[in-house]
Design a protein around this motif. Structure first.
Motif, PDB file in Angstrom:
ATOM      1  N   GLY A 224       0.802  -1.219   0.000  1.00  0.00           N
ATOM      2  CA  GLY A 224       0.000   0.000   0.000  1.00  0.00           C
ATOM      3  C   GLY A 224       0.834   1.268   0.000  1.00  0.00           C
ATOM      4  N   LEU A 227       0.803   2.962  -3.363  1.00  0.00           N
ATOM      5  CA  LEU A 227      -0.473   3.375  -3.932  1.00  0.00           C
ATOM      6  C   LEU A 227      -0.649   4.885  -3.773  1.00  0.00           C
ATOM      7  N   GLN A 229      -2.345   8.475  -2.594  1.00  0.00           N
ATOM      8  CA  GLN A 229      -2.962   8.889  -1.335  1.00  0.00           C
ATOM      9  C   GLN A 229      -4.479   8.858  -1.480  1.00  0.00           C
ATOM     10  N   PHE A 231      -4.299   6.074   0.347  1.00  0.00           N
ATOM     11  CA  PHE A 231      -3.997   4.673   0.661  1.00  0.00           C
ATOM     12  C   PHE A 231      -2.577   4.523   1.226  1.00  0.00           C
TER      13      PHE A 231
END
Length: 477
Positions: A224, A227, A229, A231
């Motif tokens: 994550g 990933l 934002q 996340f």
């Protein structure tokens, strides 16, 4: 975020840099307080002896030019002073080149210590501090926006730290796969903390939940970080909470705290605090950032390949500068705790009635009635090596016999590493070491005796030893 700077991470960079400066400060304090007794000219494993057989290319260090205890002290306290300056914000008040020089100096000085530190500095968090410290050199200060490339490299470091630790567990001890490792770990970890007794006595279903949550946090959550934002911030927050749980449950030096500050660098705090300076640094700084990023990417090949290897290495550096490393912890869990208890006597003749007095250590278990203390992020190097020595005499070679000799000689530098000296007036005539099995007391035993530990004698680890004409001599019939 533009192609070079990310002003929305201005506050995150601030948290990372101040946190890293605090860790550096502690690391240099540890060196100032412990290095001389362990590794000094007259230490247990002297640096001059190591340097005589180790070429510079294998262990780059300024101490190859000259080693003395005075120079080491100067290096350690210089590191403390520069770290303290960065911690209080001097790095943001000076020009960019000066801040870069300050971070570079910290990295160079600590690299010089680690590379002559031998087994006393063989822990994964030493390389972790150096790798994070190297990246900090290129992060800039408050006058420029945080470089995007360096922010991504910090996430790559955190990913390898967490994912590598998760893989080493899944590939290692079966108890990680059946979720039973934490039935034992809180009791048998190297240095339990003041809350470890309570963690150990949590219901077993909670221990299994702890182990399962650990796998999720280390094997799933790190992805994550890459990933968009919000996340990435959510993944970083989960890692921070997990690391704080580990901080509460034991003493793991500054390992958990570096993981926390690395995760802080991935937090987007701009919705709460706004953005900072967005300007890119001068051309020389941009060139340094690109060069460092390219170097780390190239050096990442072997650590990345190590992650997918069935023969995964744990806490290993592929280069002597510790720029890109592998990480991992507790791939196997000790199910039974053994402790070495060192005792001395001032009696001239030994017999069944001989009174032995125990040497207490600052952190490792000794007196069963003494509650384990919280020392992390400060690192007690001798206490940690005693934990390894209890598992096998191979870990105690060659320093434990020298330790006994120093106790017999009343070595003040070494005695300062212990909790107390049971022979304040004159050194003992004999010293011995016994091996005990330790376990946490049950709730009923704790109420009845007031003790946190129960210990049972296993064997004699080292027979009574005396100094004769300055040489250790085991007691015989």
């Amino acid at each position: 975020m533009d192609w070079f700077t990310a002003p929305e991470y201005w506050w995150s960079r601030l948290l990372f840099q101040r946190g890293l400066a605090a860790v550096y400060l502690l690391a240099f304090l540890v060196a100032a307080n412990q290095f001389r007794a362990l590794l000094g000219e007259h230490g247990l494993t002297p640096v001059p002896r190591f340097l005589a057989r180790t070429p510079w290319r294998r262990a780059p260090s300024i101490f190859h030019l000259r080693y003395s205890d005075g120079l080491l002290t100067a290096v350690a306290w210089t590191g403390v002073a520069v770290s303290a300056a960065l911690l209080v914000g001097v790095g943001d008040a000076v020009p960019l080149w000066a801040a870069t020089a300050m971070w570079s100096l910290l990295w160079l000085l600590y690299l010089s210590i680690v590379n002559v530190g031998q087994l006393w500095y063989g822990f994964g968090w030493e390389s972790l501090l150096l790798e994070a410290g190297f990246l900090a050199i290129f992060l800039g200060n408050a006058r420029v926006g945080p470089p995007v490339a360096v922010l991504w490299l910090l996430r790559w470091l955190l990913f390898r730290l967490e994912f590598g630790a998760g893989l080493i567990k899944i590939r290692g001890d079966r108890c990680w796969r059946d979720l039973t490792c934490l039935y034992y770990h809180h009791e048998t970890q190297p240095m339990p903390g003041p809350l470890s007794w309570w963690f150990h006595h949590l219901p077993r279903p909670l221990h299994r939940a702890e182990a399962a949550a650990n796998h999720v946090t280390q094997l799933v959550v790190p992805f994550g970080l890459f990933l968009p934002q919000p996340f990435a911030s959510a993944a970083a927050a989960v890692i921070i909470v997990t690391q704080l749980w580990l901080v509460a449950s034991g003493n793991f030096s500054w390992l958990n705290w570096i993981a926390i500050i690395l995760a802080a660098s991935a937090l987007d705090l701009s919705p709460l605090l706004g953005t900072g300076v967005a300007a890119a640094g001068p051309p020389w700084h941009q060139v340094l950032v690109f060069a460092a990023a390219a170097l780390v990417i190239v050096l990442s090949y072997r650590p990345a390949r190590n992650l997918v290897s069935r023969r995964q290495l744990m806490n290993f550096s592929f280069d002597p500068l510790h720029l890109v490393n592998t990480y991992g912890a507790f791939g196997s869990i000790t199910k039974v705790r053994h402790e070495i208890v060192i005792e001395g006597t001032d009696e001239s003749a030994l017999g069944p009635q001989t009174v032995w007095r125990e040497y207490g250590f600052k952190g490792k278990p000794g007196d069963p009635r003494r509650l384990p203390r919280q020392f992390a992020p400060y690192h007690l190097r001798l206490d940690w090596l005693m934990w390894f020595a209890a598992m096998s005499p191979l870990y105690a070679h060659p320093w434990l016999l020298d330790l006994v000799g120093r106790l017999l000689a009343g070595d003040r530098a070494l005695l300062r590493l212990l909790r107390g000296n049971p022979f304040p007036d004159q050194p003992p005539t004999y010293v011995r070491a016994l091996l005990y099995r330790y376990r946490f007391t049950t709730r009923a035993e704790r109420r009845a005796t007031g003790a946190w530990w129960h210990r049972t004698l296993v064997d004699e680890y080292l027979p009574p030893t005396a100094l004769k004409h300055g040489v250790r001599s085991p007691h015989g019939p």
